[in-house]
Motif scaffolding. Sequence first.
Motif, PDB file in Angstrom:
ATOM      1  N   TRP A  54      30.227  56.069  47.498  1.00  0.00           N
ATOM      2  CA  TRP A  54      29.739  55.164  46.455  1.00  0.00           C
ATOM      3  C   TRP A  54      30.497  55.379  45.150  1.00  0.00           C
ATOM      4  O   TRP A  54      30.837  54.417  44.439  1.00  0.00           O
ATOM      5  N   THR A  55      30.755  56.644  44.830  1.00  0.00           N
ATOM      6  CA  THR A  55      31.536  56.938  43.631  1.00  0.00           C
ATOM      7  C   THR A  55      32.924  56.321  43.741  1.00  0.00           C
ATOM      8  O   THR A  55      33.488  55.820  42.763  1.00  0.00           O
ATOM      9  N   MET A  56      33.479  56.330  44.933  1.00  0.00           N
ATOM     10  CA  MET A  56      34.768  55.705  45.198  1.00  0.00           C
ATOM     11  C   MET A  56      34.711  54.202  44.903  1.00  0.00           C
ATOM     12  O   MET A  56      35.593  53.652  44.238  1.00  0.00           O
ATOM     13  N   VAL A  57      33.661  53.537  45.362  1.00  0.00           N
ATOM     14  CA  VAL A  57      33.522  52.093  45.146  1.00  0.00           C
ATOM     15  C   VAL A  57      33.364  51.793  43.656  1.00  0.00           C
ATOM     16  O   VAL A  57      34.008  50.880  43.117  1.00  0.00           O
ATOM     17  N   PHE A  58      32.514  52.559  42.970  1.00  0.00           N
ATOM     18  CA  PHE A  58      32.308  52.333  41.547  1.00  0.00           C
ATOM     19  C   PHE A  58      33.612  52.513  40.767  1.00  0.00           C
ATOM     20  O   PHE A  58      33.931  51.736  39.879  1.00  0.00           O
ATOM     21  N   GLY A  59      34.357  53.566  41.123  1.00  0.00           N
ATOM     22  CA  GLY A  59      35.615  53.813  40.420  1.00  0.00           C
ATOM     23  C   GLY A  59      36.614  52.706  40.650  1.00  0.00           C
ATOM     24  O   GLY A  59      37.339  52.293  39.726  1.00  0.00           O
ATOM     25  N   ALA A  60      36.669  52.179  41.874  1.00  0.00           N
ATOM     26  CA  ALA A  60      37.606  51.112  42.187  1.00  0.00           C
ATOM     27  C   ALA A  60      37.256  49.830  41.444  1.00  0.00           C
ATOM     28  O   ALA A  60      38.140  49.122  40.930  1.00  0.00           O
ATOM     29  N   VAL A  61      35.976  49.511  41.361  1.00  0.00           N
ATOM     30  CA  VAL A  61      35.551  48.315  40.629  1.00  0.00           C
ATOM     31  C   VAL A  61      35.871  48.456  39.146  1.00  0.00           C
ATOM     32  O   VAL A  61      36.345  47.514  38.496  1.00  0.00           O
ATOM     33  N   TRP A  62      35.633  49.639  38.597  1.00  0.00           N
ATOM     34  CA  TRP A  62      35.968  49.896  37.192  1.00  0.00           C
ATOM     35  C   TRP A  62      37.476  49.699  36.967  1.00  0.00           C
ATOM     36  O   TRP A  62      37.895  49.071  36.002  1.00  0.00           O
ATOM     37  N   GLY A  63      38.276  50.201  37.888  1.00  0.00           N
ATOM     38  CA  GLY A  63      39.717  50.041  37.765  1.00  0.00           C
ATOM     39  C   GLY A  63      40.152  48.593  37.859  1.00  0.00           C
ATOM     40  O   GLY A  63      41.063  48.157  37.151  1.00  0.00           O
ATOM     41  N   LEU A  64      39.511  47.815  38.733  1.00  0.00           N
ATOM     42  CA  LEU A  64      39.841  46.402  38.860  1.00  0.00           C
ATOM     43  C   LEU A  64      39.568  45.670  37.549  1.00  0.00           C
ATOM     44  O   LEU A  64      40.376  44.830  37.114  1.00  0.00           O
ATOM     45  N   MET A  65      38.451  45.977  36.909  1.00  0.00           N
ATOM     46  CA  MET A  65      38.144  45.349  35.625  1.00  0.00           C
ATOM     47  C   MET A  65      39.169  45.753  34.561  1.00  0.00           C
ATOM     48  O   MET A  65      39.583  44.941  33.726  1.00  0.00           O
ATOM     49  N   GLN A  66      39.601  47.019  34.582  1.00  0.00           N
ATOM     50  CA  GLN A  66      40.630  47.466  33.655  1.00  0.00           C
ATOM     51  C   GLN A  66      41.942  46.722  33.888  1.00  0.00           C
ATOM     52  O   GLN A  66      42.626  46.328  32.948  1.00  0.00           O
ATOM     53  N   PHE A  67      42.288  46.535  35.155  1.00  0.00           N
ATOM     54  CA  PHE A  67      43.524  45.845  35.508  1.00  0.00           C
ATOM     55  C   PHE A  67      43.533  44.417  34.974  1.00  0.00           C
ATOM     56  O   PHE A  67      44.549  43.934  34.461  1.00  0.00           O
ATOM     57  N   ILE A  68      42.387  43.757  35.046  1.00  0.00           N
ATOM     58  CA  ILE A  68      42.308  42.365  34.610  1.00  0.00           C
ATOM     59  C   ILE A  68      42.179  42.254  33.094  1.00  0.00           C
ATOM     60  O   ILE A  68      42.885  41.460  32.446  1.00  0.00           O
ATOM     61  N   PHE A  69      41.288  43.049  32.497  1.00  0.00           N
ATOM     62  CA  PHE A  69      40.943  42.857  31.091  1.00  0.00           C
ATOM     63  C   PHE A  69      41.750  43.724  30.132  1.00  0.00           C
ATOM     64  O   PHE A  69      41.820  43.416  28.943  1.00  0.00           O
TER      65      PHE A  69
END
Length: 431
Positions: A54-69
């Motif tokens: 779950w921590t892996m999923v949360f970190g990946a989603v956070w990174g995706l938002m960073q990549f876009i924004f």
Amino acid sequence: MTTTGSAPTGRKAAFGFIFASALLNAVSFGVTIPVLPALVKEFAGGDTASAAEWTMVFGAVWGLMQFIFGPILGVLSDRIGRRPVLLISFLGLAFDFLFLVFAPSLMWLFVARIVNGMTAASFSTANAYVADVTPPDQRARYFGFMGASFGFGFLIGPVIGGLLAGPFMESLVGDFAIRLPFAVAGTLAFLNFLYGLFVLPESLPPEKRSPRFDWRRANPVGSLRFLQEQGRLVGLASVGFLFQIAHNVLPAVFVLYTGHRYGWDIQTISLTMFLTGGLGIVMQTLVVGPVVRRVGERGALLIGCAGAALGFLAYGLAPTGLLYIAAAPLFALSNLLSPGLQGLMSRRVGPEAQGRLQGANQSLTGIATIIGPFLFGGSFAFALRHEALAAWPGLPILIASALMFGAFAVAWRFGRPAPTPPVATAEPSTG
């Protein structure tokens, strides 16, 4: 009340203002570090491997938002100034921590990570602020001070978080103790928003701003193309990218790894973070400046890469908690990497593109944060679930070490100084 684009009461932007802001921001982040994985594990029914996933999923989603924004906020800061972008970031963090206080399920935590990733451009925008107010030949030193502010936040923050979630507070507030650090972090983030609103001056004068907001530059692909257009920025950006991937190993698995392998509780983990954070502050405040003067920004970068590679190697192989802690001074050398890298990269662009540069770096950080949690959280969970690898719970940290040996090779090839573009000389200030 002042407008968001002007300096409050006409104050001249100086390093001291952004240092104070970065310090408060880092403390708010640090408070949650030892507690968030424990909250995830609680929602996962106490299963360490499931919590790692779950921590892996949360970190990946956070990174995706960073990549876009990240690129959007970087280009926006070049257009309207650094201060309003920082205000957006601080308010977003306060909102994120509020979500964590009341989150009843893992899905609420998921939403909170999305909001945090969208607005967490404060570190990169703060670096652009530093580039605005310091001359090129002193930037590595001041980037080192910025690293120290983050280091201090991660020094004292986890200790505060560990105490707030510890047995004493649990005896007073019961099960809410594990949520209390998020309430404190949210308060600190909101105080930082108020500091930015009423105290923090703008660092980028209107005449040095980009004439318009260009979506072609603000999208992630455009931001990465910007790095390619700047010649040797690509090689240096690759070093930063490898470091960002490797650096994700500690947020991804440190709390779960040390709890599993060494039996550490939250308070022990917090005190270990206090020690490593203290070593980082010493490096960034007392060592970066002399090292850069002696061996230059490239030398600092190479020493930082080597320290990270060897430090991760020692962390991953350490069979006892005592040996893990003994490796901390070696890993502390990694604190030389970012100041040297930022100094080299900021020399290659003018003042009107510093935000774009930092936005591109933030986009790479986002990609790294997508890759890192899957790579390290996945390998950690895999090792725990396969008997043949049960004796190698440090596998993800050894992978991080290999990445940093690769970063050292790239830094050796591309880390040579380049001519500084013509810029107006800023007076260094710590006011």
